[in-house]
Design a protein around this motif. Sequence first.
Motif, PDB file in Angstrom:
ATOM      1  N   VAL A  38      11.888 -17.134 -23.435  1.00  0.00           N
ATOM      2  CA  VAL A  38      10.622 -16.511 -23.818  1.00  0.00           C
ATOM      3  C   VAL A  38       9.655 -16.672 -22.649  1.00  0.00           C
ATOM      4  O   VAL A  38       9.252 -17.787 -22.304  1.00  0.00           O
ATOM      5  CB  VAL A  38      10.038 -17.148 -25.088  1.00  0.00           C
ATOM      6  CG1 VAL A  38       8.712 -16.485 -25.453  1.00  0.00           C
ATOM      7  CG2 VAL A  38      11.037 -17.031 -26.242  1.00  0.00           C
ATOM      8  N   VAL A  39       9.286 -15.560 -22.043  1.00  0.00           N
ATOM      9  CA  VAL A  39       8.416 -15.568 -20.869  1.00  0.00           C
ATOM     10  C   VAL A  39       6.984 -15.327 -21.342  1.00  0.00           C
ATOM     11  O   VAL A  39       6.685 -14.289 -21.924  1.00  0.00           O
ATOM     12  CB  VAL A  39       8.855 -14.489 -19.862  1.00  0.00           C
ATOM     13  CG1 VAL A  39       8.006 -14.574 -18.595  1.00  0.00           C
ATOM     14  CG2 VAL A  39      10.338 -14.642 -19.537  1.00  0.00           C
ATOM     15  N   GLY A  40       6.110 -16.313 -21.098  1.00  0.00           N
ATOM     16  CA  GLY A  40       4.764 -16.286 -21.657  1.00  0.00           C
ATOM     17  C   GLY A  40       4.730 -17.005 -22.988  1.00  0.00           C
ATOM     18  O   GLY A  40       4.068 -16.564 -23.933  1.00  0.00           O
ATOM     19  N   VAL A  41       5.398 -18.128 -23.077  1.00  0.00           N
ATOM     20  CA  VAL A  41       5.628 -18.802 -24.359  1.00  0.00           C
ATOM     21  C   VAL A  41       4.359 -19.384 -24.963  1.00  0.00           C
ATOM     22  O   VAL A  41       4.324 -19.655 -26.166  1.00  0.00           O
ATOM     23  CB  VAL A  41       6.718 -19.889 -24.192  1.00  0.00           C
ATOM     24  CG1 VAL A  41       6.190 -21.066 -23.371  1.00  0.00           C
ATOM     25  CG2 VAL A  41       7.270 -20.352 -25.535  1.00  0.00           C
ATOM     26  N   TRP A  80      -2.021 -16.612 -34.515  1.00  0.00           N
ATOM     27  CA  TRP A  80      -2.351 -17.917 -33.962  1.00  0.00           C
ATOM     28  C   TRP A  80      -2.030 -17.972 -32.468  1.00  0.00           C
ATOM     29  O   TRP A  80      -0.906 -17.755 -32.046  1.00  0.00           O
ATOM     30  CB  TRP A  80      -1.582 -19.019 -34.685  1.00  0.00           C
ATOM     31  CG  TRP A  80      -1.746 -20.367 -34.042  1.00  0.00           C
ATOM     32  CD1 TRP A  80      -0.865 -20.994 -33.224  1.00  0.00           C
ATOM     33  CD2 TRP A  80      -2.887 -21.228 -34.154  1.00  0.00           C
ATOM     34  NE1 TRP A  80      -1.380 -22.198 -32.817  1.00  0.00           N
ATOM     35  CE2 TRP A  80      -2.616 -22.369 -33.377  1.00  0.00           C
ATOM     36  CE3 TRP A  80      -4.104 -21.137 -34.848  1.00  0.00           C
ATOM     37  CZ2 TRP A  80      -3.517 -23.431 -33.264  1.00  0.00           C
ATOM     38  CZ3 TRP A  80      -4.996 -22.184 -34.736  1.00  0.00           C
ATOM     39  CH2 TRP A  80      -4.713 -23.311 -33.965  1.00  0.00           C
ATOM     40  N   ALA A  81      -3.036 -18.255 -31.673  1.00  0.00           N
ATOM     41  CA  ALA A  81      -2.911 -18.545 -30.246  1.00  0.00           C
ATOM     42  C   ALA A  81      -4.297 -18.908 -29.755  1.00  0.00           C
ATOM     43  O   ALA A  81      -5.289 -18.317 -30.197  1.00  0.00           O
ATOM     44  CB  ALA A  81      -2.364 -17.360 -29.465  1.00  0.00           C
ATOM     45  N   LEU A  82      -4.366 -19.878 -28.872  1.00  0.00           N
ATOM     46  CA  LEU A  82      -5.636 -20.274 -28.280  1.00  0.00           C
ATOM     47  C   LEU A  82      -5.590 -19.981 -26.789  1.00  0.00           C
ATOM     48  O   LEU A  82      -4.564 -20.167 -26.139  1.00  0.00           O
ATOM     49  CB  LEU A  82      -5.904 -21.765 -28.515  1.00  0.00           C
ATOM     50  CG  LEU A  82      -5.882 -22.229 -29.974  1.00  0.00           C
ATOM     51  CD1 LEU A  82      -6.153 -23.722 -30.056  1.00  0.00           C
ATOM     52  CD2 LEU A  82      -6.887 -21.450 -30.818  1.00  0.00           C
ATOM     53  N   GLY A  83      -6.709 -19.482 -26.256  1.00  0.00           N
ATOM     54  CA  GLY A  83      -6.759 -19.178 -24.837  1.00  0.00           C
ATOM     55  C   GLY A  83      -6.058 -17.888 -24.470  1.00  0.00           C
ATOM     56  O   GLY A  83      -5.612 -17.716 -23.341  1.00  0.00           O
ATOM     57  N   ASN A  84      -5.972 -16.957 -25.408  1.00  0.00           N
ATOM     58  CA  ASN A  84      -5.303 -15.683 -25.168  1.00  0.00           C
ATOM     59  C   ASN A  84      -6.323 -14.583 -24.961  1.00  0.00           C
ATOM     60  O   ASN A  84      -7.293 -14.485 -25.707  1.00  0.00           O
ATOM     61  CB  ASN A  84      -4.381 -15.350 -26.344  1.00  0.00           C
ATOM     62  CG  ASN A  84      -3.584 -14.091 -26.103  1.00  0.00           C
ATOM     63  OD1 ASN A  84      -3.991 -13.009 -26.490  1.00  0.00           O
ATOM     64  ND2 ASN A  84      -2.449 -14.223 -25.438  1.00  0.00           N
ATOM     65  N   ALA A  85      -6.086 -13.727 -23.974  1.00  0.00           N
ATOM     66  CA  ALA A  85      -7.075 -12.714 -23.611  1.00  0.00           C
ATOM     67  C   ALA A  85      -7.214 -11.588 -24.618  1.00  0.00           C
ATOM     68  O   ALA A  85      -8.172 -10.825 -24.552  1.00  0.00           O
ATOM     69  CB  ALA A  85      -6.716 -12.113 -22.254  1.00  0.00           C
ATOM     70  N   LEU A 110       5.219  -8.911 -35.150  1.00  0.00           N
ATOM     71  CA  LEU A 110       5.747  -8.579 -33.828  1.00  0.00           C
ATOM     72  C   LEU A 110       6.944  -9.464 -33.506  1.00  0.00           C
ATOM     73  O   LEU A 110       7.965  -8.986 -32.996  1.00  0.00           O
ATOM     74  CB  LEU A 110       4.661  -8.744 -32.760  1.00  0.00           C
ATOM     75  CG  LEU A 110       5.137  -8.643 -31.304  1.00  0.00           C
ATOM     76  CD1 LEU A 110       5.763  -7.290 -31.009  1.00  0.00           C
ATOM     77  CD2 LEU A 110       3.987  -8.938 -30.344  1.00  0.00           C
ATOM     78  N   ALA A 111       6.836 -10.760 -33.797  1.00  0.00           N
ATOM     79  CA  ALA A 111       7.951 -11.672 -33.540  1.00  0.00           C
ATOM     80  C   ALA A 111       9.191 -11.247 -34.327  1.00  0.00           C
ATOM     81  O   ALA A 111      10.317 -11.234 -33.797  1.00  0.00           O
ATOM     82  CB  ALA A 111       7.542 -13.097 -33.904  1.00  0.00           C
ATOM     83  N   GLU A 112       8.996 -10.906 -35.590  1.00  0.00           N
ATOM     84  CA  GLU A 112      10.109 -10.437 -36.416  1.00  0.00           C
ATOM     85  C   GLU A 112      10.749  -9.193 -35.806  1.00  0.00           C
ATOM     86  O   GLU A 112      11.981  -9.050 -35.753  1.00  0.00           O
ATOM     87  CB  GLU A 112       9.593 -10.145 -37.821  1.00  0.00           C
ATOM     88  CG  GLU A 112      10.636  -9.695 -38.815  1.00  0.00           C
ATOM     89  CD  GLU A 112      10.049  -9.394 -40.188  1.00  0.00           C
ATOM     90  OE1 GLU A 112      10.685  -8.630 -40.947  1.00  0.00           O
ATOM     91  OE2 GLU A 112       8.954  -9.910 -40.509  1.00  0.00           O
ATOM     92  N   ILE A 144      -0.007 -15.367 -27.408  1.00  0.00           N
ATOM     93  CA  ILE A 144       0.053 -14.980 -28.817  1.00  0.00           C
ATOM     94  C   ILE A 144       1.393 -14.343 -29.159  1.00  0.00           C
ATOM     95  O   ILE A 144       1.968 -14.615 -30.220  1.00  0.00           O
ATOM     96  CB  ILE A 144      -1.128 -14.050 -29.181  1.00  0.00           C
ATOM     97  CG1 ILE A 144      -1.171 -13.804 -30.696  1.00  0.00           C
ATOM     98  CG2 ILE A 144      -1.091 -12.753 -28.407  1.00  0.00           C
ATOM     99  CD1 ILE A 144      -2.439 -13.119 -31.155  1.00  0.00           C
ATOM    100  N   SER A 145       1.936 -13.512 -28.277  1.00  0.00           N
ATOM    101  CA  SER A 145       3.241 -12.896 -28.538  1.00  0.00           C
ATOM    102  C   SER A 145       4.365 -13.903 -28.334  1.00  0.00           C
ATOM    103  O   SER A 145       5.235 -14.077 -29.190  1.00  0.00           O
ATOM    104  CB  SER A 145       3.461 -11.693 -27.622  1.00  0.00           C
ATOM    105  OG  SER A 145       2.436 -10.739 -27.758  1.00  0.00           O
ATOM    106  N   GLY A 146       4.347 -14.579 -27.188  1.00  0.00           N
ATOM    107  CA  GLY A 146       5.408 -15.514 -26.873  1.00  0.00           C
ATOM    108  C   GLY A 146       5.476 -16.698 -27.809  1.00  0.00           C
ATOM    109  O   GLY A 146       6.563 -17.129 -28.211  1.00  0.00           O
ATOM    110  N   GLY A 147       4.310 -17.240 -28.170  1.00  0.00           N
ATOM    111  CA  GLY A 147       4.306 -18.385 -29.073  1.00  0.00           C
ATOM    112  C   GLY A 147       4.858 -18.052 -30.433  1.00  0.00           C
ATOM    113  O   GLY A 147       5.613 -18.839 -31.040  1.00  0.00           O
ATOM    114  N   ASN A 148       4.525 -16.871 -30.934  1.00  0.00           N
ATOM    115  CA  ASN A 148       5.012 -16.480 -32.259  1.00  0.00           C
ATOM    116  C   ASN A 148       6.492 -16.128 -32.251  1.00  0.00           C
ATOM    117  O   ASN A 148       7.212 -16.441 -33.200  1.00  0.00           O
ATOM    118  CB  ASN A 148       4.167 -15.327 -32.798  1.00  0.00           C
ATOM    119  CG  ASN A 148       2.858 -15.806 -33.407  1.00  0.00           C
ATOM    120  OD1 ASN A 148       2.796 -16.170 -34.573  1.00  0.00           O
ATOM    121  ND2 ASN A 148       1.797 -15.820 -32.607  1.00  0.00           N
ATOM    122  N   VAL A 149       6.977 -15.493 -31.182  1.00  0.00           N
ATOM    123  CA  VAL A 149       8.405 -15.189 -31.163  1.00  0.00           C
ATOM    124  C   VAL A 149       9.218 -16.465 -30.964  1.00  0.00           C
ATOM    125  O   VAL A 149      10.307 -16.623 -31.540  1.00  0.00           O
ATOM    126  CB  VAL A 149       8.749 -14.110 -30.115  1.00  0.00           C
ATOM    127  CG1 VAL A 149       8.736 -14.651 -28.694  1.00  0.00           C
ATOM    128  CG2 VAL A 149      10.122 -13.499 -30.426  1.00  0.00           C
TER     129      VAL A 149
END
Length: 353
Positions: free
Chosen positions: A7-10, A173-178, A220-222, A13-18
């Motif tokens: 997972v690139v960009g883990v 859920w994500a903190l520090g995401n643009a 999105l992760a699903e 918001i996208s990477g953490g959820n996937v």
Amino acid sequence: MSGRALVVGVTGISGGNVAARLLAEGWDVLGLCRRPVELDPRITALTADLEDADAVAAVVRGTAPTHVFFTTWSRRETEAENCDANGRMLQNLLDAVSDERSVRHVALTTGLKHYLGPFEAYARAQPDTPFSEDQARLPYENFYYVQEDVLFAAVERDGFTWSVHRPHTLIGWALGNAMNMGVTLAVYGAICRETGRAFHFPGSSEQWEAVTDVTDAGLLAEHLVWASTTPAAANHALNIVNGDVFRWRRMWPRLAEALGVESAPFDGEPAPLQVQMADAGEIWPEVVRRHGLRDTNVETLASWWHTDADLGRTIETFTDMGRSRRLGFLGVRDTESSFTGLFARLRKERIVP
């Protein structure tokens, strides 16, 4: 089906959820990022700057991923610079995993700027709605197009299957995401409540009135995992939104109620958050102290400019999910619950009061 996912960009918001989805399904997960902060201990952290080809190759060497989820980007001053930087980031990653000879599928996350245009030409054209994956590219530079072309060239070279995922505004859920409107609105609501300000819709009258949609980051992760493991979904560009539509004129007061703040009547004029929240940096430390919150910089939490861009559009924006449905993806989310569920977690984690 499971495998060994990179997972690139883990931390995004996208990477953490996937990554969370993959772990729940029993995958072995590698997470590549520049700063591995608060990662699930089950994730094998890989640290590198994607613009440094040698560094990427060094950390990927020997990891043998079966699936790659590319979920990150870097914003630059101009779209030409965006194209150069983001194209090189993906190229460096795909070159590195090519040497591993293990990859079966690469999933690339882009978004609706594929249809709306880059920030420099944002919403100058009005593509027909709902946005469909077979619509032609717009006649503007766009780093999404560059990334797709980099991906397609790597497919020709290495023979893996691919998918491109195009979410709308991400809520999750994500903190520090643009790009996290949900966290931005939660912080905005908290400041309004603490200062007695009204909760003004910051965007355009067109967005206030028009039909629109968003994407829950969990959905999105699903979608990413489904497309990466479903043969019928291979080698497709795929829109991904919640599956319901709404108008901000109805959603805004509901979000205000969920945040415990008064919704101001909309007078038809934009009220950009970058202007409204110009003093947020002075106010937020006192909010944190008063409520015993986690000591987080407000500019790390809230992305005023990006939410202003989303809500300030002067064109209609919503998305066709027909292709994914025909291929068998039946996931849906209730948009109001996407917001309110996030607000509840932010309170639980002591990010907002």
